[in-house]
Design a protein around this motif. Sequence first.
Motif, short mmCIF file in Angstrom:
data_model
loop_
_atom_site.label_atom_id
_atom_site.label_comp_id
_atom_site.label_asym_id
_atom_site.label_seq_id
_atom_site.Cartn_x
_atom_site.Cartn_y
_atom_site.Cartn_z
N TRP A 1 -12.50 36.41 12.88
CA TRP A 1 -13.91 36.29 12.48
C TRP A 1 -14.14 36.35 10.97
O TRP A 1 -15.16 35.88 10.47
CB TRP A 1 -14.73 37.40 13.13
N GLY A 2 -13.19 36.87 10.22
CA GLY A 2 -13.42 37.09 8.79
C GLY A 2 -13.70 35.81 8.02
O GLY A 2 -14.56 35.80 7.12
N GLY B 1 -25.60 22.78 2.38
CA GLY B 1 -25.76 24.14 2.87
C GLY B 1 -25.84 24.20 4.39
O GLY B 1 -25.23 25.06 5.03
N PHE B 2 -26.57 23.26 4.98
CA PHE B 2 -26.70 23.20 6.44
C PHE B 2 -25.34 22.95 7.08
O PHE B 2 -24.96 23.61 8.05
CB PHE B 2 -27.68 22.08 6.80
N ALA B 3 -24.56 22.00 6.51
CA ALA B 3 -23.24 21.69 7.06
C ALA B 3 -22.30 22.89 6.97
O ALA B 3 -21.53 23.17 7.90
CB ALA B 3 -22.64 20.49 6.33
N ALA C 1 -17.34 33.87 4.96
CA ALA C 1 -17.38 33.06 3.73
C ALA C 1 -18.30 31.86 3.88
O ALA C 1 -18.99 31.47 2.94
CB ALA C 1 -15.96 32.61 3.37
N PHE C 2 -18.33 31.26 5.06
CA PHE C 2 -19.17 30.08 5.29
C PHE C 2 -20.64 30.47 5.52
O PHE C 2 -21.55 29.80 5.03
CB PHE C 2 -18.65 29.29 6.49
N LEU C 3 -20.87 31.55 6.24
CA LEU C 3 -22.24 31.95 6.55
C LEU C 3 -22.99 32.47 5.33
O LEU C 3 -24.22 32.43 5.29
CB LEU C 3 -22.23 33.00 7.66
N LEU C 4 -22.26 32.96 4.32
CA LEU C 4 -22.91 33.40 3.08
C LEU C 4 -23.67 32.27 2.40
O LEU C 4 -24.58 32.51 1.60
CB LEU C 4 -21.86 33.95 2.11
N GLY D 1 -19.34 27.61 9.74
CA GLY D 1 -19.16 29.04 9.97
C GLY D 1 -19.46 29.47 11.40
O GLY D 1 -18.98 30.51 11.85
N LEU D 2 -20.23 28.67 12.13
CA LEU D 2 -20.58 28.97 13.52
C LEU D 2 -19.74 28.18 14.52
O LEU D 2 -19.88 28.37 15.73
CB LEU D 2 -22.07 28.65 13.75
#
Length: 436
Positions: free
Chosen positions: A180-181, A89-91, A185-188, A96-97
């Motif tokens: 940015w879209g 989850g951290f990775a 998906a990754f930040l969720l 996403g950032l």
Amino acid sequence: MAARGKAFVASLSGTSLEYYDFAVYGTASALVFPQLFFPGSDPLTGTLLAFTTFAVGYISRPVGGFVFGRLGDTLGRKRVLVTTLLLIGFATVLIGLLPTYETIGVTAPIVLVLLRFAQGVGVGGEWGSAVLLSGEFGDPRRRGFWSSAAQIGPPAGNLLANGVFAVLAATLTSDQLLDWGWRVAFLLSALLVAFGLWIRLTLEDTPVFRALQASGETSAAPIREVVRTQPRGLVAAILSRLGPDVSYSLLTVYVLTYATRTAGFERAQVLSAVLMGSALQLGLVPAFGALSDRINRRLVSAFAVVGAGIWVFVLFPAVASGSFGLLVLGVVVGLVLHAAAYGPQAAFITEQFSPRLRSSGSSLGYTVAGVLGGAVAPLLLTSLQADLGWAAAAGYVALACVLSVVGLALGRNYDPREDEELAAAAAPAEAAADRP
């Protein structure tokens, strides 16, 4: 909720969340990463480079399998599952950032590879203990069904990942998706991991591991012991996964590239086909797992793997036809066959090893197969199709399926009395330890 039902939900939900993280990367590798992290390359080279970073997540799986598989046999299944969920989850959130190539240059793909490596370590350590969490809480005579909880994770995670990308592709312009879209998906993942942790932290360890602790039968060096004493089971576990792994990479990752570039489909159309097949798998995976409790497990899987090896020669022409109906048919039937092979697989692999070595043996078999199968599949499929045509790519998938049949033939039929006798022998010692 009874302990076994709670364990089933914990295994299913946690694995689904981890495979969401893993699958969302695979989808991004096919759709957006070539432009964002390898912009100087021609389209084919960019895709190959993106799939190379995808492969890193499989190559790093044996590291997770080695480290966390051993810990699952020495410290317990629960501790491993909490740690792996946090790691992946951290990775995923950091991906996403991550700034793109345009912002920080060559540092971007380098960091992307490192974070993908961390994802792979987490998934490699997750599977063995997740399968045992539900399988060892459940009835050993119905292990096909109970162990399938972790097997629902990949289609559920894939369904969620492709669903998110389908919504993004349908609601955003191509420029917005690239700008940015894709990050959404990754930040969720942050929200999903929090839910998974809440479920897993409320569980105790499995009855089998507690029985091993109570009887003093845990192994001090489980990896070495698996390799020395149970090599046939390890080979059977590795080979049995190759066909399903390669076909799954074809049906959920490579098909996104092949259908859009070769047949001119829109991204949303291909994602819709994958979503339909993944949705069916949610019910079919446990159904075929339960079927394998009634019919020989190896036989159920073998029929499905042979079917997948034949169907791939239908899939490529169906997709290349440009017909959306044939695209859906090809992908959905392929994923149904995958479900039939995949549902019994968790029970089959864990049953190749004695209870005291299950976490290590299962994790090694699963992760090594991932390197040999799923890791290189998108790369080889892309190269073979580009250089030799679709028949060569289909032949590669069929060869992997043949090797899986060999692995199933090498495997053993499990005797559930192994677990029952262990539990009976350890019950007095565990009861004494629980008394004040």
